[in-house]
Design a protein around this motif. Structure first.
Motif, PDB file in Angstrom:
ATOM      1  N   GLU A   1      40.105  29.610  41.792  1.00  0.00           N
ATOM      2  CA  GLU A   1      39.805  28.294  41.278  1.00  0.00           C
ATOM      3  C   GLU A   1      40.839  27.893  40.226  1.00  0.00           C
ATOM      4  O   GLU A   1      41.484  28.738  39.617  1.00  0.00           O
ATOM      5  N   GLY A   2      40.958  26.573  40.020  1.00  0.00           N
ATOM      6  CA  GLY A   2      41.857  26.081  38.994  1.00  0.00           C
ATOM      7  C   GLY A   2      43.140  25.473  39.519  1.00  0.00           C
ATOM      8  O   GLY A   2      43.931  24.924  38.757  1.00  0.00           O
ATOM      9  N   VAL A  88      36.243  38.468  36.341  1.00  0.00           N
ATOM     10  CA  VAL A  88      36.865  37.146  36.291  1.00  0.00           C
ATOM     11  C   VAL A  88      38.175  37.289  35.535  1.00  0.00           C
ATOM     12  O   VAL A  88      38.201  37.746  34.381  1.00  0.00           O
ATOM     13  N   GLU A  90      41.418  35.296  34.106  1.00  0.00           N
ATOM     14  CA  GLU A  90      41.947  33.980  33.773  1.00  0.00           C
ATOM     15  C   GLU A  90      43.441  34.097  33.466  1.00  0.00           C
ATOM     16  O   GLU A  90      43.864  34.964  32.703  1.00  0.00           O
ATOM     17  N   ILE A  91      44.231  33.210  34.088  1.00  0.00           N
ATOM     18  CA  ILE A  91      45.681  33.212  33.901  1.00  0.00           C
ATOM     19  C   ILE A  91      46.093  31.872  33.304  1.00  0.00           C
ATOM     20  O   ILE A  91      45.818  30.821  33.892  1.00  0.00           O
ATOM     21  N   ASP A  92      46.722  31.899  32.166  1.00  0.00           N
ATOM     22  CA  ASP A  92      47.224  30.690  31.517  1.00  0.00           C
ATOM     23  C   ASP A  92      48.631  30.427  32.053  1.00  0.00           C
ATOM     24  O   ASP A  92      49.587  31.122  31.697  1.00  0.00           O
TER      25      ASP A  92
END
Length: 283
Positions: A1-2, A88, A90-92
């Motif tokens: 997602e994202g 989960v 998360e990748i910035d």
């Protein structure tokens, strides 16, 4: 997602690479618009295949009709709002400032250009391969733009578009002339070095490749293979080595300016080409 506005082809690149992570399956959440764009293109391609006598006609037409029906009433699966996940991550994306490569010979051994130079890994490259089914036409345009005006490269450069439709378009747009000036070996569209079943690199060669796999001996006996982008491949071909992050940014930003990106990276939408061009691509 994202990354819901990715093109379908870009989502394919991510999902297909999941096999290298030992994943049993992968899904990429997209909005309806890129899916509709992709299906409209494929409907036109399928109907041209039928017109030119490809079989099985009924199967092809059924697929096209199913796509048309979905476009009329587009519905997508969504994850449950209360779904629980094992992890989960998360990748910035704002933290990614330079190219990331997979190092020899493991697609999981990833490092930035800076890390490769700091750790003293070999950076001299003998051969460069731009191809595999996970490349797209925009990446070959990007390769051409970086190579344009630079003359013959010092490395052995292999160029192999995944489809003959891509090949036809790149020839028409003049990119094959650029590849020729660079001294590239252009392969028949298909797997080429990615599978090592149509050609192989020299024994023990250090290679930079845009493919998704760099396992031992895949591209050639005892080959040592870095994996990365087509833009980086162009810089590597010109320099004969992995550049520093600063060298990469200086050259690529000079060659591919922001106002060029939409044209360079546009996908081959078959519903937006002329009937004559589509016929020539499929023949």
């Amino acid at each position: 997602e994202g990354l819901e506005d990715l093109k379908c082809e870009q989502a394919f690149e991510l999902s297909d690479a999941s096999a290298e992570r030992s994943a049993a399956a992968c899904t990429v959440k997209l909005n309806k618009e890129p899916i509709i764009e992709y299906l409209k293109s494929n409907i036109v391609l399928i109907e041209e295949l039928i017109d030119q006598g490809y079989e099985d006609k009924k199967t092809l037409q059924r697929r096209a009709d199913k796509m048309k029906a979905w476009i009329e009433n587009p519905e997508l699966l969504d994850a449950d709002a209360d779904a629980e996940y094992a992890a989960v991550i998360e990748i910035d994306m704002n933290e990614i400032k330079e190219p990331i490569l997979a190092c020899p010979n493991d697609p999981d051994d990833v490092k930035t250009l800076t890390e490769i130079h700091e750790q003293g890994l070999r950076t001299e490259i003998d051969e460069v391969f731009v191809g595999s089914c996970m490349t797209n036409i925009g990446l070959f345009r990007a390769l051409g733009e970086v190579l344009k005006g630079e003359g013959q490269v010092p490395t052995k450069l292999w160029v192999c578009p995944p489809t003959k439709m891509d090949e036809h378009t790149l020839i028409e747009e003049g990119y094959y002339a650029i590849f020729g000036t660079a001294g590239a070996r252009t392969e028949i569209p298909g797997c080429s070095l990615c599978m090592g079943n149509q050609a192989q690199v020299g024994q023990g060669a250090y290679v930079f490749s845009t493919a998704t796999r760099n396992f031992d001996n895949r591209l050639g006996k005892d080959s040592q293979v870095y994996l990365g982008s087509a833009e980086l491949a162009a810089v590597v071909a010109l320099k004969g080595k992995l550049p520093t992050a600063e060298e990469y940014m200086e050259l690529v930003t000079k060659k591919i300016k922001p106002e060029m990106t939409d044209d360079v990276y546009r996908y081959l939408n078959f519903n937006k080409v002329s009937k004559e061009d589509l016929e020539a691509m499929v023949e």
